[in-house]
Design a protein around this motif. Sequence first.
Motif, PDB file in Angstrom:
ATOM      1  N   GLN A 180     -49.708  90.548 -42.974  1.00  0.00           N
ATOM      2  CA  GLN A 180     -49.420  89.169 -42.631  1.00  0.00           C
ATOM      3  C   GLN A 180     -50.406  88.137 -43.183  1.00  0.00           C
ATOM      4  O   GLN A 180     -49.993  87.027 -43.533  1.00  0.00           O
ATOM      5  CB  GLN A 180     -49.320  89.014 -41.105  1.00  0.00           C
ATOM      6  N   TYR A 183     -50.776  86.540 -49.079  1.00  0.00           N
ATOM      7  CA  TYR A 183     -49.773  85.581 -49.522  1.00  0.00           C
ATOM      8  C   TYR A 183     -48.455  86.209 -49.948  1.00  0.00           C
ATOM      9  O   TYR A 183     -47.431  85.529 -49.987  1.00  0.00           O
ATOM     10  CB  TYR A 183     -50.338  84.739 -50.669  1.00  0.00           C
ATOM     11  N   PRO A 186     -45.458  86.049 -46.589  1.00  0.00           N
ATOM     12  CA  PRO A 186     -45.487  84.780 -45.844  1.00  0.00           C
ATOM     13  C   PRO A 186     -44.463  84.747 -44.716  1.00  0.00           C
ATOM     14  O   PRO A 186     -43.455  85.455 -44.754  1.00  0.00           O
ATOM     15  CB  PRO A 186     -45.128  83.748 -46.908  1.00  0.00           C
ATOM     16  N   ASP A 200     -45.835  79.793 -53.999  1.00  0.00           N
ATOM     17  CA  ASP A 200     -46.144  80.785 -52.965  1.00  0.00           C
ATOM     18  C   ASP A 200     -46.067  80.090 -51.613  1.00  0.00           C
ATOM     19  O   ASP A 200     -47.081  79.700 -51.022  1.00  0.00           O
ATOM     20  CB  ASP A 200     -47.531  81.386 -53.215  1.00  0.00           C
ATOM     21  N   GLY A 202     -45.511  78.886 -47.758  1.00  0.00           N
ATOM     22  CA  GLY A 202     -46.128  79.350 -46.522  1.00  0.00           C
ATOM     23  C   GLY A 202     -47.564  79.783 -46.687  1.00  0.00           C
ATOM     24  O   GLY A 202     -48.072  80.576 -45.887  1.00  0.00           O
ATOM     25  N   THR A 203     -48.233  79.269 -47.727  1.00  0.00           N
ATOM     26  CA  THR A 203     -49.627  79.621 -47.961  1.00  0.00           C
ATOM     27  C   THR A 203     -50.448  78.364 -48.234  1.00  0.00           C
ATOM     28  O   THR A 203     -49.905  77.287 -48.519  1.00  0.00           O
ATOM     29  CB  THR A 203     -49.804  80.562 -49.172  1.00  0.00           C
ATOM     30  N   THR A 274     -51.813  83.130 -46.249  1.00  0.00           N
ATOM     31  CA  THR A 274     -50.666  82.666 -45.469  1.00  0.00           C
ATOM     32  C   THR A 274     -51.112  81.799 -44.300  1.00  0.00           C
ATOM     33  O   THR A 274     -52.264  81.851 -43.857  1.00  0.00           O
ATOM     34  CB  THR A 274     -49.849  83.839 -44.912  1.00  0.00           C
ATOM     35  N   GLY A 335     -41.417  85.104 -51.193  1.00  0.00           N
ATOM     36  CA  GLY A 335     -40.926  84.048 -50.313  1.00  0.00           C
ATOM     37  C   GLY A 335     -39.615  83.464 -50.795  1.00  0.00           C
ATOM     38  O   GLY A 335     -38.693  83.224 -49.998  1.00  0.00           O
TER      39      GLY A 335
END
Length: 522
Positions: A180, A183, A186, A200, A202-203, A274, A335
């Motif tokens: 989790q 990266y 995510p 990428d 959600g990072t 993340t 992602g």
Amino acid sequence: MRPAVKRRVLLPTAAALLAALLVPPAPGAAGDRTTATSPAGLAADLDILLADPRLTGAHASVQIADSASGHILYQRHEHALMLPASTLKVVTAASALQLLGPQHRFTTEVRTSGRRSGPVLHGDLVLRGGGDPSLLATDLDALARHLAGTGIRQVTGRLLFDDSRYDSVPLGPGWAWDDQPYYFSPQISALTIAPDEEFDLGTVKVTLTPAAPGGPVGVTVTPAAAPVQFRGRVTTGPPGSEFTAEAVRNLGTNQIGLTGSIPADYGPADEWVTVDDPAAVTATVFAAALRRYGVGVREQQRADGSASAGRVLARHDSAPLAELIVPFLKLSNNGIAEHLVKEIGRMKSGEGSWRAGLEEVSRFLRTNSLDGDRNQADGSGLSRYNLMSAQQFTALLTFARRQPWYDAWYRALPVAGDPRRMVGGTLAGRMRGTLAEGKVHAKTGSMTGVDALTGYVEDASGRLLAFTVLVNHFAGPSPRPVIDRIAIRLAGGDEPARTGAGTAPTSSSGARQWEDCLRHRC
């Protein structure tokens, strides 16, 4: 160049273990391959390559066909169900192009049900996520600038963020819990941003800049307004010392722990980490942009289902899908894969979930006689519940050649040996200086115990072949040189009897291996 992400030994799931028990004997066993009419010596050469000692104890599923006619040139264990890793992304990409269309776009909106009185907006402001996997902080900045340009200076209500286009399940089935922070795993949300144009999502990008030896490194984060906190520190080591720096998020928080050291002569190093609750992080970045443009907002809060019913004040449209699949496939972006699955579900059944999206993917494959026995748990291949065969991949490759979106699909596949980031992608450092350089357009896939390649190769006569090589259950040296040698042979390279089996050229020493540890993608 960022440091290597440590590889972990992952225990296979029950489904994977069962598949292993059902796979036929390891390569080299009598009667385990079949051939049709093929170029002289091809079958014998491939048999030699697949007898390489690096495949001892491993299982391989292989099929090679003429991509125009579908005529099978070689196959071995072609129906064996294997872990596909990131080669599964070709299934997701084809499904998205077919079901959403190459011109599909994702729209992010700013809405309100409030009343305007001069520079004051009486009511809530809503940032509504449209599932855009390519949304950047600069896009949020443009939305804020547009609002300020209309004369709004104060919002009396709340800044609500709406991520309800997709369900609230952030992680895919069968994803490893201890991935989790990294990266490539995510959290998936309909409202999320990426720190740069590799998307990428959600990072955040953490940049570590060395100082004088013995001193703490400088730490910056992109986007700058992202609500993350740092704990610990990274020190500057002597010139030439070992790189041991790590930036790892604590689970369930947006606290990032810093440890280790960076050589004084290393230069800035980037780590992609993340975030927890990407929608809330995105709203915070948007709120900061509003304030920079002189628009006052109050507290942020997740919207309920009715909050987005108002009028649109501003909107941002993503690039079309035909363009988004380039970073998706070239860089093996996990992602983007999961957003496409949930978007398919949302558009086709009204439910933005893995379950709904994958049902539509299976229906598409079944309708075109491409389904068969298989299991797909996500869109990226990160899950160890996924099972596919070489025959299924090769059938999809031949099907794709007849589709109107084929050109976009073909251009998006990584190209062997091409050092350009958005051309070679995950194949940039492989097969350089061989006849396969520039002739192999294929999707890579790797994770612990898995290495795979599926795509197209132009042979010596100019014919485009579809090929798939899936290797599972190896614990020793990587079989990747064997996989590359197969592709080289298909491109018209030297027979293994002359060059020696298993002597495939390795990647250039300076190449960035995007799927192997450096900015790792499974």
